[in-house]
Design a protein around this motif. Sequence first.
Motif, short mmCIF file in Angstrom:
data_model
loop_
_atom_site.label_atom_id
_atom_site.label_comp_id
_atom_site.label_asym_id
_atom_site.label_seq_id
_atom_site.Cartn_x
_atom_site.Cartn_y
_atom_site.Cartn_z
N GLU A 42 2.25 8.74 15.85
CA GLU A 42 2.99 8.95 14.60
C GLU A 42 2.04 8.85 13.41
OE1 GLU A 42 6.00 9.82 14.39
OE2 GLU A 42 6.94 9.28 16.29
N THR A 43 2.31 9.65 12.38
CA THR A 43 1.55 9.54 11.13
C THR A 43 2.23 8.53 10.22
OG1 THR A 43 2.76 11.41 10.20
CG2 THR A 43 0.67 11.88 11.27
N ARG A 44 1.40 7.75 9.53
CA ARG A 44 1.91 6.68 8.67
C ARG A 44 1.41 6.92 7.24
NH1 ARG A 44 -0.84 4.40 12.71
NH2 ARG A 44 -2.31 3.39 11.27
N PRO A 45 2.29 7.30 6.30
CA PRO A 45 1.84 7.51 4.93
C PRO A 45 1.58 6.19 4.22
CG PRO A 45 4.21 7.84 5.11
CD PRO A 45 3.71 7.62 6.51
N ASP A 46 0.61 6.22 3.33
CA ASP A 46 0.24 5.02 2.57
C ASP A 46 -0.14 5.46 1.16
OD1 ASP A 46 -1.15 2.87 1.38
OD2 ASP A 46 -1.71 2.08 3.33
N PHE A 47 0.56 4.88 0.15
CA PHE A 47 0.31 5.24 -1.25
C PHE A 47 -0.32 4.10 -2.03
CE2 PHE A 47 3.73 7.95 0.25
CZ PHE A 47 3.39 9.19 -0.24
N SER A 48 -0.89 3.12 -1.31
CA SER A 48 -1.44 1.95 -1.99
C SER A 48 -2.74 2.25 -2.72
CB SER A 48 -1.66 0.82 -0.98
OG SER A 48 -2.58 1.22 0.03
N ASP A 49 -3.42 3.33 -2.38
CA ASP A 49 -4.67 3.72 -3.04
C ASP A 49 -4.32 4.59 -4.24
OD1 ASP A 49 -7.25 4.35 -3.72
OD2 ASP A 49 -7.75 5.38 -1.85
N PRO A 50 -4.55 4.13 -5.46
CA PRO A 50 -4.11 4.90 -6.64
C PRO A 50 -4.69 6.31 -6.66
CG PRO A 50 -4.78 2.69 -7.28
CD PRO A 50 -5.16 2.85 -5.84
N GLY A 51 -3.82 7.29 -6.86
CA GLY A 51 -4.24 8.68 -6.96
C GLY A 51 -4.37 9.38 -5.63
N TYR A 52 -4.15 8.66 -4.54
CA TYR A 52 -4.32 9.26 -3.21
C TYR A 52 -3.10 8.98 -2.34
CZ TYR A 52 -9.28 10.02 -4.16
OH TYR A 52 -10.47 10.44 -4.69
N MET A 53 -2.88 9.88 -1.40
CA MET A 53 -1.95 9.62 -0.32
C MET A 53 -2.75 9.62 0.98
SD MET A 53 1.40 11.73 1.11
CE MET A 53 0.44 13.15 1.62
N HIS A 54 -2.69 8.52 1.70
CA HIS A 54 -3.36 8.42 3.00
C HIS A 54 -2.34 8.68 4.10
CE1 HIS A 54 -7.35 6.70 1.90
NE2 HIS A 54 -6.68 6.36 0.80
N MET A 55 -2.78 9.46 5.10
CA MET A 55 -1.97 9.67 6.29
C MET A 55 -2.78 9.14 7.47
SD MET A 55 0.84 11.17 5.24
CE MET A 55 1.55 11.90 6.71
N TYR A 56 -2.33 8.01 8.01
CA TYR A 56 -3.02 7.38 9.13
C TYR A 56 -2.36 7.81 10.44
CZ TYR A 56 -5.06 4.35 5.58
OH TYR A 56 -5.72 3.87 4.46
#
Length: 500
Positions: A292-306
Motif C-alpha cells: 500500500e502507498t502511504r501519503p505523508d504531508f509533514s514535509d512542508p511543500g512536498y507530498m511523500h508517497m511511501y
Amino acid sequence: MKRIQGAGVRRRTARGAAVAAAVLMGGMIPSAQAAPGVLEIDADLAYTCDLPSGEQPVKAGVRARVAEAVRAGQAVQPEDVVTEVTLPEGVVTELTAAGAATVSAETRLTVDLAQNGGHADAEWVGAGTESAPVPETGDLTLNTSGGVPYVKPGAPGDLSFAAAGLSVVLTPRTAEGAPTEPRSLALECVLDADQEASLATVGVAADEEDGTGSEPSPSASLPGRTAEWGDTGRPEVGKRAEEPAAADAPPCVGDPDDPFNMVAYVTGYANVTKLDGATRFPVACGQITQGETRPDFSDPGYMHMYQDSTVVLDYQGKPQLPPAEGTFLTFGFMPTTATLEMTQIPPGTRDDGSLTPNVKSDLAIKMSDFSSRNTTVITLDLMLRLHDVEVNGVPLDVGDDCRTSKPFTLTLNGLGTYGSDGVLDGYTLGQGGPVTGSVTLPPFSGCGVDEDLDNLFTASLSGSPGYVKQVQGAPCAAAQGDRAVCTPENQPVDVPKAAR
C-alpha cells in the motif's frame, strides 16, 4: 490507497498537475494501426566514427517497414528493423590486435521524427543474434535487429523519419570465447554531410471522429528520448507494443487475478574488485508484490508517497538467478571458469501471512511545480554456490556444496526524477531502469572433495566490495491487462540489456 503501478519505462512527458498522475499511473495502450499500405525503408548511410585510434568511415544500412498512411491518434509501429553496419579494415585491425576471433554488436540509431514543425528523437536499438568471425583482412559487416518504439502522431500532417546519430558497441572475444582486453569497443558516429538522411514519410490524415487530430495521452516511452514541440502536431514516441521476449529470457508469468502482482525482467553485471573483472548475469525474473502507498504531508511543500513492496527471484520455481558462467583468476594468474548459482533467501513471513518487505520506495512530489524525486532501496539476502569449475581448461572437482559460508546482503539503490516538464529520468519500481550497489562476498566453505579448496576461492573472490549494476525492465502488471507491457501470456514485454 492506490498502488504505484507502472506500465512504462524511463521517460515520458506530461504537463502541470498531470505530472503527478503520470507518476502514479501507467501509460495508455497504443492504438491499433490502420494502414492501407506499407513503405519499405531501404537506406544506405555514411558515418564518421570516433575510435581510440582516430576517426574511421563506417557504412550503415537501415531496413524496416512502416505504414504508408495513418490517421491522427493511431500508432505507427516500424517492423522488421535491421541495421547493417560495415566496419572498415582499420576497425578490423584494432579487433585483431586485441586478440578477437569473433565479435558481436549492439547499435543505437537516433531517428529524428518531424511533423508540423515539431520534432522528437527515438532510439532504434538493435543487437546481433550471434557473434561473427573477425576476418584477417578487409571489411566486416554486422547485422543487428530489435523492437523499436512506436510513434503516435497527434494531428494531421506528414510525419517524416530521418536518420541522425549512430553509436555502436562491439564486444570481441578470443577463439576460446573469453573476453578480450579491452572488453568492448565503442564507436560514436556522426552522419556525414551532404547526403540524404530521410528514411520514410508517413501520411497522417485527420481523425474520422471529429475531423481533427486527437490529443495523444501520456504513454510509456523508451529511455534516451527528447522532444521539442511546435504549436501543432505532437508525435508521441512510445514503447513497442507486444514485443516478443528475448530468446534467452526465462518464463516470467504474472498473475492476472492478483492486482498487487507485477513481474519484471532484470539483468546486469557484478564486479569482482580483486580481479578487476565483471560477471554478466543472464536475464532473470522478479516477482513483485506491491504494498500500500502511504501519503505523508509533514514535509512542508512536498507530498511523500511511501511504499513497501517485496521482490522474490523466480527461476524454474526457485528463488534464484539463472546460472551464470564466471571467469576469474586463481593463484593470481590461473584462468578459472565456474558456474555461479545465486540463490535468494526469501523474505520472512509476517503475522498476516504476507512477506516481509525488501523494497522501500519514497516518492517526494514538490507541490509548487509537481517535480518529484523517487528513491528506492532494494535489499536481497543471497547465497552463492560454485560448480562445474575448470582451471586452465582442466575440470576441478569442488563437490556439490562449494558456497559462501554464510548469506550476504546485496543492497541496490535506484533514483528517478521528474522535472517540472514531466520527463522522468532514472529508476522507479513501477517503470524500471538502472539500480546500483555493492556487495562483499564472505569466505567460502565446503569446496573440494579430495582436498580443501576453501582458501583458494576465498582468496580469489571474497573480501573486497564489488560494484553491482542491474537493469530492470518495465514490469507487467497482468491484472491491468496492458498489452503495451505484457505479452498475451502475461509476461513482460520489456527485456533489458545488461549495462556497466
